[in-house]
Design a protein around this motif. Structure first.
Motif, mmCIF file in Angstrom:
data_model
loop_
_atom_site.group_PDB
_atom_site.id
_atom_site.type_symbol
_atom_site.label_atom_id
_atom_site.label_comp_id
_atom_site.label_asym_id
_atom_site.label_seq_id
_atom_site.Cartn_x
_atom_site.Cartn_y
_atom_site.Cartn_z
ATOM 1 N N PHE A 177 0.987 -1.715 0.118
ATOM 2 C CA PHE A 177 0.243 0.290 -0.080
ATOM 3 C C PHE A 177 1.028 1.037 0.110
ATOM 4 C CE2 PHE A 177 -3.791 -2.674 1.677
ATOM 5 C CZ PHE A 177 -4.458 -1.944 0.410
ATOM 6 N N HIS A 178 1.968 1.367 0.562
ATOM 7 C CA HIS A 178 2.769 2.119 0.788
ATOM 8 C C HIS A 178 3.433 3.007 -0.382
ATOM 9 C CE1 HIS A 178 5.355 4.372 4.523
ATOM 10 N NE2 HIS A 178 4.719 5.298 3.444
ATOM 11 N N HIS A 179 4.239 1.713 -0.839
ATOM 12 C CA HIS A 179 4.501 2.190 -1.582
ATOM 13 C C HIS A 179 3.248 2.112 -3.556
ATOM 14 C CE1 HIS A 179 7.173 1.148 -6.258
ATOM 15 N NE2 HIS A 179 8.081 1.756 -5.635
ATOM 16 N N GLY A 180 2.984 1.248 -3.787
ATOM 17 C CA GLY A 180 2.023 1.505 -4.671
ATOM 18 C C GLY A 180 0.944 2.184 -4.502
ATOM 19 N N LYS A 181 0.726 2.228 -3.482
ATOM 20 C CA LYS A 181 -0.769 2.866 -3.762
ATOM 21 C C LYS A 181 -0.092 4.967 -3.924
ATOM 22 C CE LYS A 181 -3.787 0.324 -4.574
ATOM 23 N NZ LYS A 181 -4.178 -0.364 -5.309
ATOM 24 N N HIS A 182 0.122 5.140 -1.864
ATOM 25 C CA HIS A 182 0.259 6.524 -0.995
ATOM 26 C C HIS A 182 1.394 6.681 -2.144
ATOM 27 C CE1 HIS A 182 -1.670 5.877 2.001
ATOM 28 N NE2 HIS A 182 -1.172 4.803 2.399
ATOM 29 N N HIS A 183 2.790 6.064 -1.914
ATOM 30 C CA HIS A 183 4.024 7.058 -3.006
ATOM 31 C C HIS A 183 3.782 6.991 -4.365
ATOM 32 C CE1 HIS A 183 8.950 6.876 -4.082
ATOM 33 N NE2 HIS A 183 8.138 7.484 -3.938
ATOM 34 N N LYS A 184 3.438 6.148 -5.090
ATOM 35 C CA LYS A 184 2.855 6.244 -6.171
ATOM 36 C C LYS A 184 1.974 7.305 -6.329
ATOM 37 C CE LYS A 184 0.409 4.016 -10.487
ATOM 38 N NZ LYS A 184 -0.291 5.226 -10.841
ATOM 39 N N THR A 185 1.115 7.355 -5.380
ATOM 40 C CA THR A 185 -0.229 8.993 -5.532
ATOM 41 C C THR A 185 0.556 9.930 -5.505
ATOM 42 O OG1 THR A 185 -2.130 7.159 -4.604
ATOM 43 C CG2 THR A 185 -2.123 10.046 -5.301
ATOM 44 N N TYR A 186 1.435 10.635 -5.123
ATOM 45 C CA TYR A 186 2.167 11.719 -4.901
ATOM 46 C C TYR A 186 3.104 11.760 -6.444
ATOM 47 C CZ TYR A 186 2.221 11.345 -0.233
ATOM 48 O OH TYR A 186 1.508 11.244 1.658
ATOM 49 N N PHE A 187 3.519 10.669 -7.245
ATOM 50 C CA PHE A 187 4.008 11.511 -8.090
ATOM 51 C C PHE A 187 3.512 11.512 -9.064
ATOM 52 C CE2 PHE A 187 8.701 8.844 -7.140
ATOM 53 C CZ PHE A 187 8.992 10.490 -6.836
#
Ligand code: FE
Length: 239
Positions: free
Chosen positions: A67-77
């Motif tokens: 979730f942290h990389h695939g959702k949160h981090h991705k959403t910032y990009f």
């Protein structure tokens, strides 16, 4: 489970102290030693994790990392790419977007997404399977000179991470010729203060809530014991 509540940053990190553009440019030059994997974020594309999503278990679960990389981090990009399209920031590196938008209320959304995109790329590299333990000798000497002992440095990091009110980050930084621990709220980061980040711990709830619920201190202490990547800090310090 992310939050945006008001926070109380360290007084030393108040926006009043924002560095000038010239100092920021000098810092970017100084950051030439950053690993290519961090500089790759300049392409405004989500970098892959530097390890499989289950590599940090049992301290951080594959579910949290997913979730942290695939959702949160991705959403910032994703947000950043939408926000900079057709603007003065469109062709800038991510570090330049951060420095050029910092302290400008009308550019807050761009700053927040750029800084969070950068912070997370830096966070993944601040952790590793089989981390913790003893820092490389040259870093250990700098830690001893600045904090008195590794244990004192570790305690400062744990205190910063557990006392940051609301969402934010704890950092080991180089400030002048001294190592320091600082904490920042929400998306704020030491780059805008003329300090060189060496490693960071994410203390937004999304970093630990699936695994630790409200026990932030347990997450922080487990990260410091078992995952913190002193070698990454040493690389950033240039030792
Ligand atoms: Fe996060």
């Amino acid at each position: 489970m992310t939050t945006n509540e008001e926070n109380t940053n360290s007084p030393s990190l108040d926006r009043r102290d924002f560095i000038t553009a010239s100092v920021g440019a000098a810092l970017l030059v100084a950051m030439g030693g950053f690993p290519a994997s961090v500089r790759a974020a300049a392409a405004l594309a989500l970098p892959p994790l530097p390890y499989p999503d289950n590599a940090l278990e049992p301290v951080i679960s594959a579910n949290t990392i997913g979730f942290h990389h695939g959702k949160h981090h991705k959403t910032y990009f994703d947000n950043l790419n939408k926000l900079v399209t057709g603007t003065e920031f469109a062709d800038m590196s991510i570090e330049n977007i951060i420095l050029a938008s910092a302290g400008r209320p009308e550019q807050m959304a761009i700053f927040n997404n750029a800084a969070q995109a950068w912070n997370h790329t830096f966070y993944w590299r601040s952790l590793k399977k089989g981390g913790g333990g003893e820092p490389p000798a040259a870093l250990r000497q700098r830690i001893d000179a600045s904090f008195g002992s590794l244990d004192a440095c570790r305690k400062e990091l744990a205190t910063a991470a557990t006392t940051q009110f609301g969402s934010g980050w704890a950092w080991l930084v180089l400030d002048g010729d001294k190592l320091k621990v600082v904490k920042t709220g929400n998306a704020e980061l030491p780059l805008t203060q003329g300090m060189k980040p060496l490693l960071t711990i994410d203390v937004w709830e999304h970093a630990y809530y699936l695994d630790y619920q409200n026990r932030r201190a347990d997450y922080v202490n487990a990260v410091l014991d078992k995952l913190i990547n002193w070698g990454f800090a040493a690389d950033n310090l240039g030792t």
